[in-house]
Motif scaffolding. Structure first.
Motif, PDB file in Angstrom:
ATOM      1  N   GLY A 400      -2.226  10.130   1.845  1.00  0.00           N
ATOM      2  CA  GLY A 400      -1.184   9.265   1.326  1.00  0.00           C
ATOM      3  C   GLY A 400      -1.573   8.656  -0.011  1.00  0.00           C
ATOM      4  N   ASP A 401      -0.658   7.853  -0.561  1.00  0.00           N
ATOM      5  CA  ASP A 401      -0.862   7.249  -1.873  1.00  0.00           C
ATOM      6  C   ASP A 401      -1.372   5.819  -1.804  1.00  0.00           C
ATOM      7  OD1 ASP A 401       0.066   9.359  -3.692  1.00  0.00           O
ATOM      8  OD2 ASP A 401       2.011   9.068  -2.734  1.00  0.00           O
ATOM      9  N   GLY A 402      -0.947   5.074  -0.802  1.00  0.00           N
ATOM     10  CA  GLY A 402      -1.357   3.684  -0.704  1.00  0.00           C
ATOM     11  C   GLY A 402      -0.866   2.868  -1.887  1.00  0.00           C
ATOM     12  N   ILE A 403      -1.701   1.932  -2.334  1.00  0.00           N
ATOM     13  CA  ILE A 403      -1.307   1.043  -3.430  1.00  0.00           C
ATOM     14  C   ILE A 403      -1.684   1.612  -4.778  1.00  0.00           C
ATOM     15  CG2 ILE A 403      -1.753  -1.235  -4.462  1.00  0.00           C
ATOM     16  CD1 ILE A 403      -1.945  -2.333  -1.597  1.00  0.00           C
ATOM     17  N   ASP A 404      -2.894   2.184  -4.878  1.00  0.00           N
ATOM     18  CA  ASP A 404      -3.332   2.690  -6.189  1.00  0.00           C
ATOM     19  C   ASP A 404      -3.737   4.154  -6.153  1.00  0.00           C
ATOM     20  OD1 ASP A 404      -5.715   2.674  -4.834  1.00  0.00           O
ATOM     21  OD2 ASP A 404      -6.808   1.460  -6.306  1.00  0.00           O
ATOM     22  N   GLY A 405      -3.363   4.865  -5.103  1.00  0.00           N
ATOM     23  CA  GLY A 405      -3.734   6.265  -4.973  1.00  0.00           C
ATOM     24  C   GLY A 405      -4.961   6.485  -4.117  1.00  0.00           C
ATOM     25  N   ASP A 406      -5.879   5.510  -4.119  1.00  0.00           N
ATOM     26  CA  ASP A 406      -7.123   5.639  -3.356  1.00  0.00           C
ATOM     27  C   ASP A 406      -7.307   4.547  -2.317  1.00  0.00           C
ATOM     28  OD1 ASP A 406      -8.148   7.901  -4.838  1.00  0.00           O
ATOM     29  OD2 ASP A 406      -8.520   6.519  -6.497  1.00  0.00           O
ATOM     30  N   HIS A 407      -6.554   3.467  -2.444  1.00  0.00           N
ATOM     31  CA  HIS A 407      -6.747   2.317  -1.557  1.00  0.00           C
ATOM     32  C   HIS A 407      -5.401   1.757  -1.101  1.00  0.00           C
ATOM     33  CE1 HIS A 407     -10.179   2.375  -4.425  1.00  0.00           C
ATOM     34  NE2 HIS A 407     -10.897   2.141  -3.330  1.00  0.00           N
ATOM     35  N   ASP A 408      -5.468   1.022   0.000  1.00  0.00           N
ATOM     36  CA  ASP A 408      -4.315   0.266   0.482  1.00  0.00           C
ATOM     37  C   ASP A 408      -4.848  -1.002   1.149  1.00  0.00           C
ATOM     38  OD1 ASP A 408      -1.825  -0.610   1.625  1.00  0.00           O
ATOM     39  OD2 ASP A 408      -1.122   1.448   1.542  1.00  0.00           O
ATOM     40  N   GLY A 409      -3.935  -1.906   1.462  1.00  0.00           N
ATOM     41  CA  GLY A 409      -4.318  -3.111   2.164  1.00  0.00           C
ATOM     42  C   GLY A 409      -4.953  -4.152   1.268  1.00  0.00           C
ATOM     43  N   LEU A 410      -4.149  -4.838   0.474  1.00  0.00           N
ATOM     44  CA  LEU A 410      -4.659  -5.946  -0.330  1.00  0.00           C
ATOM     45  C   LEU A 410      -5.007  -7.115   0.582  1.00  0.00           C
ATOM     46  CD1 LEU A 410      -2.354  -6.120  -3.492  1.00  0.00           C
ATOM     47  CD2 LEU A 410      -4.842  -5.785  -3.463  1.00  0.00           C
ATOM     48  N   THR A 411      -6.146  -7.723   0.357  1.00  0.00           N
ATOM     49  CA  THR A 411      -6.562  -8.859   1.178  1.00  0.00           C
ATOM     50  C   THR A 411      -6.800 -10.084   0.306  1.00  0.00           C
ATOM     51  OG1 THR A 411      -8.912  -8.273   1.016  1.00  0.00           O
ATOM     52  CG2 THR A 411      -7.668  -7.347   2.850  1.00  0.00           C
ATOM     53  N   GLU A 412      -6.449 -11.215   0.835  1.00  0.00           N
ATOM     54  CA  GLU A 412      -6.700 -12.510   0.199  1.00  0.00           C
ATOM     55  C   GLU A 412      -6.634 -13.566   1.287  1.00  0.00           C
ATOM     56  OE1 GLU A 412      -7.809 -14.653  -3.175  1.00  0.00           O
ATOM     57  OE2 GLU A 412      -7.426 -12.484  -3.036  1.00  0.00           O
ATOM     58  N   TYR A 413      -7.550 -14.547   1.250  1.00  0.00           N
ATOM     59  CA  TYR A 413      -7.648 -15.549   2.313  1.00  0.00           C
ATOM     60  C   TYR A 413      -7.854 -14.806   3.640  1.00  0.00           C
ATOM     61  CZ  TYR A 413      -5.235 -17.976  -1.506  1.00  0.00           C
ATOM     62  OH  TYR A 413      -4.868 -18.460  -2.732  1.00  0.00           O
ATOM     63  N   GLU A 414      -7.000 -15.073   4.630  1.00  0.00           N
ATOM     64  CA  GLU A 414      -7.045 -14.349   5.908  1.00  0.00           C
ATOM     65  C   GLU A 414      -5.875 -13.383   6.032  1.00  0.00           C
ATOM     66  OE1 GLU A 414      -9.449 -14.571   8.274  1.00  0.00           O
ATOM     67  OE2 GLU A 414     -10.510 -15.822   6.820  1.00  0.00           O
ATOM     68  N   SER A 415      -5.269 -13.011   4.921  1.00  0.00           N
ATOM     69  CA  SER A 415      -4.021 -12.255   4.924  1.00  0.00           C
ATOM     70  C   SER A 415      -4.220 -10.818   4.466  1.00  0.00           C
ATOM     71  CB  SER A 415      -2.988 -12.953   4.030  1.00  0.00           C
ATOM     72  OG  SER A 415      -2.663 -14.230   4.545  1.00  0.00           O
ATOM     73  N   LEU A 416      -3.263  -9.976   4.835  1.00  0.00           N
ATOM     74  CA  LEU A 416      -3.313  -8.546   4.532  1.00  0.00           C
ATOM     75  C   LEU A 416      -1.912  -8.049   4.199  1.00  0.00           C
ATOM     76  CD1 LEU A 416      -4.787  -5.718   4.625  1.00  0.00           C
ATOM     77  CD2 LEU A 416      -4.134  -5.634   7.039  1.00  0.00           C
ATOM     78  N   GLY A 417      -1.777  -7.353   3.077  1.00  0.00           N
ATOM     79  CA  GLY A 417      -0.511  -6.720   2.713  1.00  0.00           C
ATOM     80  C   GLY A 417      -0.722  -5.250   2.443  1.00  0.00           C
ATOM     81  N   THR A 418       0.120  -4.407   3.034  1.00  0.00           N
ATOM     82  CA  THR A 418      -0.047  -2.962   2.920  1.00  0.00           C
ATOM     83  C   THR A 418       1.298  -2.294   2.683  1.00  0.00           C
ATOM     84  OG1 THR A 418      -0.662  -0.979   4.172  1.00  0.00           O
ATOM     85  CG2 THR A 418       0.030  -2.878   5.446  1.00  0.00           C
ATOM     86  N   TYR A 419       1.281  -1.159   1.994  1.00  0.00           N
ATOM     87  CA  TYR A 419       2.506  -0.371   1.826  1.00  0.00           C
ATOM     88  C   TYR A 419       2.829   0.464   3.067  1.00  0.00           C
ATOM     89  CZ  TYR A 419       4.116  -0.953  -3.002  1.00  0.00           C
ATOM     90  OH  TYR A 419       4.681  -1.439  -4.161  1.00  0.00           O
ATOM     91  N   VAL A 420       1.934   0.485   4.026  1.00  0.00           N
ATOM     92  CA  VAL A 420       2.057   1.402   5.155  1.00  0.00           C
ATOM     93  C   VAL A 420       2.654   0.702   6.374  1.00  0.00           C
ATOM     94  CG1 VAL A 420       0.759   2.873   6.750  1.00  0.00           C
ATOM     95  CG2 VAL A 420       0.162   2.823   4.325  1.00  0.00           C
ATOM     96  N   HIS A 421       3.647   1.354   6.971  1.00  0.00           N
ATOM     97  CA  HIS A 421       4.209   0.914   8.253  1.00  0.00           C
ATOM     98  C   HIS A 421       3.430   1.599   9.377  1.00  0.00           C
ATOM     99  CE1 HIS A 421       7.876  -0.769   6.382  1.00  0.00           C
ATOM    100  NE2 HIS A 421       7.852   0.296   5.601  1.00  0.00           N
ATOM    101  N   VAL A 422       3.013   0.829  10.369  1.00  0.00           N
ATOM    102  CA  VAL A 422       2.313   1.404  11.513  1.00  0.00           C
ATOM    103  C   VAL A 422       3.100   1.118  12.791  1.00  0.00           C
ATOM    104  CG1 VAL A 422       0.049   1.258  10.444  1.00  0.00           C
ATOM    105  CG2 VAL A 422       0.877  -0.652  11.822  1.00  0.00           C
ATOM    106  N   HIS A 423       2.839   1.913  13.804  1.00  0.00           N
ATOM    107  CA  HIS A 423       3.481   1.766  15.109  1.00  0.00           C
ATOM    108  C   HIS A 423       2.491   1.115  16.069  1.00  0.00           C
ATOM    109  CE1 HIS A 423       5.320   2.965  18.966  1.00  0.00           C
ATOM    110  NE2 HIS A 423       6.445   3.040  18.288  1.00  0.00           N
ATOM    111  N   PRO A 424       2.963   0.360  17.070  1.00  0.00           N
ATOM    112  CA  PRO A 424       2.036  -0.261  18.029  1.00  0.00           C
ATOM    113  C   PRO A 424       1.093   0.717  18.714  1.00  0.00           C
ATOM    114  CG  PRO A 424       4.210  -1.194  18.296  1.00  0.00           C
ATOM    115  CD  PRO A 424       4.354  -0.058  17.322  1.00  0.00           C
TER     116      PRO A 424
END
Length: 439
Positions: A400-424
């Protein structure tokens, strides 16, 4: 619960309209219908729910695995499950319609565009059936539904051309009222543009509802319980879930998992609701770009940014990532301030920037994965995120592409933001709940 799969000969053949017409036909015949969708889509299922009155189940081999999609299927309600396919029957290397039908051992009803054909409809259906043998797939093409087919000579010509062992399950007559408006990411949502009941009932009259019900069969039982919930006791946590027109892309199974293991409350950032008293916040995907000005002025995102800075975990997927960013700029160049949790500025484009099944490997422990674990998901977005030079990523992209082609999941503090949808079934939301409950 017995079921069958509606497979298309291609994208754009009218599978969603055929699905909704068949749901209506079966309900008019007295059946309780459980809709489902092959593939990771959120939009088609919203139309299913608008007509069937119950959430549509997501069935994706990549996201859930064969056993996972069997488990998810069995969580449905009703006596007949109608599974709408994705793209053409055999298209997709991550989870095609054919893969879903094979994993569930369900027969396929082929949706063929008959607008300009009769014998060719039969030839197409026969080719799709024979192709399964060619590639070694255990797929039963039981018959066809003729999309955009007239009655009389047109219908009879299709019937006569079909092999004796291939059923004609009816037709969807041409009708301008059976069109669903579209926009970026696909059709408009079911709550915005549900098809009129009278048009669906008119189409339903041309379908053989009982023969469709008779061809349905029961899938095999899962071989094992989900590894992620084998001992999934309740956790002491309350999760606040954003739920409105800007945050409307979430799987029913995700909400079910939250309710099974924790307390769940909802709120509307577009309406300016205060962030509920909770231990963590989940921002699903959706259309924040269509409501950017409202989100900026409402104040909820600003409050959320303060809470995240104080240590409240916030998990955002796609549209949630966009809302967690510093700013969001639309295609028209309108810039709006967002929550400011993540060191990124998001820009919308007039073409999609990523579309694929995805696999991520966690480089360290994060909200949804332990260090070294991989999770599977799906990405489809028209935006790009320009991240600050000191940004931290939680995942490397295996696929996949993620955020920059090589990575996904930006983190800051205790938080996480990702372009990817996941299923339970990936276990990601269980890890999120367990991580939150120990904070």
């Amino acid at each position: 619960m017995k079921g069958f799969v509606l497979g298309g000969v291609s994208s754009g053949v009218g599978k969603t309209v055929a699905t909704l017409s068949i749901v209506q036909a079966l309900e008019d015949a007295g059946h309780e219908v459980q809709p489902a969708k092959a593939g990771p889509d959120f939009i088609d299922p919203s139309h299913h729910e608008a007509i069937a009155g119950r959430p549509s189940r997501t069935l994706d081999r990549w996201l859930e695995g064969a056993d996972g999609l069997r488990r998810n299927y069995r969580r449905g309600e009703g006596d007949v499950c109608v599974v709408e396919g994705v793209m053409g029957l055999y298209d997709g290397d991550g989870s095609s319609t054919a893969m879903v039908a094979e994993a569930l051992d369900l027969p396929v009803v082929l949706v063929v565009d008959a607008k300009a054909g009769m014998e060719s409809v039969a030839a197409t259906a026969l080719g799709f059936r024979e192709y399964a043998e060619t590639i070694g797939r255990d797929i039963e093409v039981a018959g066809v539904v003729a999309q955009r087919a007239h009655g009389g000579r047109h219908e009879q010509g299709i019937r006569d051309a079909l092999p004796d062992d291939m059923e004609f399950f009816g037709r969807i007559p041409p009708n301008d009222d059976l069109g669903i408006p579209d926009r970026h990411l696909g059709l408009e949502m079911g709550a915005e543009a549900a098809l009129p009941r009278d048009a669906l009932r008119e189409a339903a009259e041309s379908l053989a509802a009982e023969r469709l019900a008779d061809v349905a069969r029961e899938p095999p039982a899962p071989e094992s319980p989900s590894p992620s919930v084998a001992s999934a006791e309740s956790v002491d946590a309350t999760i606040a879930v954003a739920s409105d027109a800007a945050f409307c892309f979430r799987y029913p199974a995700t909400i079910e998992r939250f309710r099974e293991r924790a307390e769940l409350v909802t709120f509307s950032p577009v309406a300016g609701d205060a962030v509920p008293d909770a231990d963590a916040v989940y921002l699903p995907g959706g259309y924040p770009e269509l409501h950017a000005a409202e989100l900026e002025s409402a104040g909820t995102l600003s409050e959320l940014g303060d809470l995240a800075a104080d240590g409240m975990p916030v998990l955002g997927e796609c549209g949630g990532l966009m809302a967690m960013s510093q700013s969001l700029t639309t295609v028209d160049g309108e810039r709006s301030e967002m929550a400011g949790i993540l060191p990124a500025d998001v820009t919308m484009h007039d073409r999609y920037q990523a579309l694929d099944h995805v696999e991520l490997e966690a480089t360290g422990g994060t909200l949804t994965a332990h260090a070294g674990e991989t999770i599977r998901g799906h990405e489809f977005h028209y935006s790009s995120a320009a991240v600050d030079g000191d940004a931290s990523f939680a995942f490397e992209t295996v696929r996949g592409d993620g955020i920059d082609g090589d990575h996904d999941g930006l983190t800051e503090y205790e938080s996480l933001g990702t372009y990817v949808h996941v299923h339970p079934e990936s276990g990601a939301f269980d890890r999120f709940l367990e991580r939150v409950s120990t904070n």
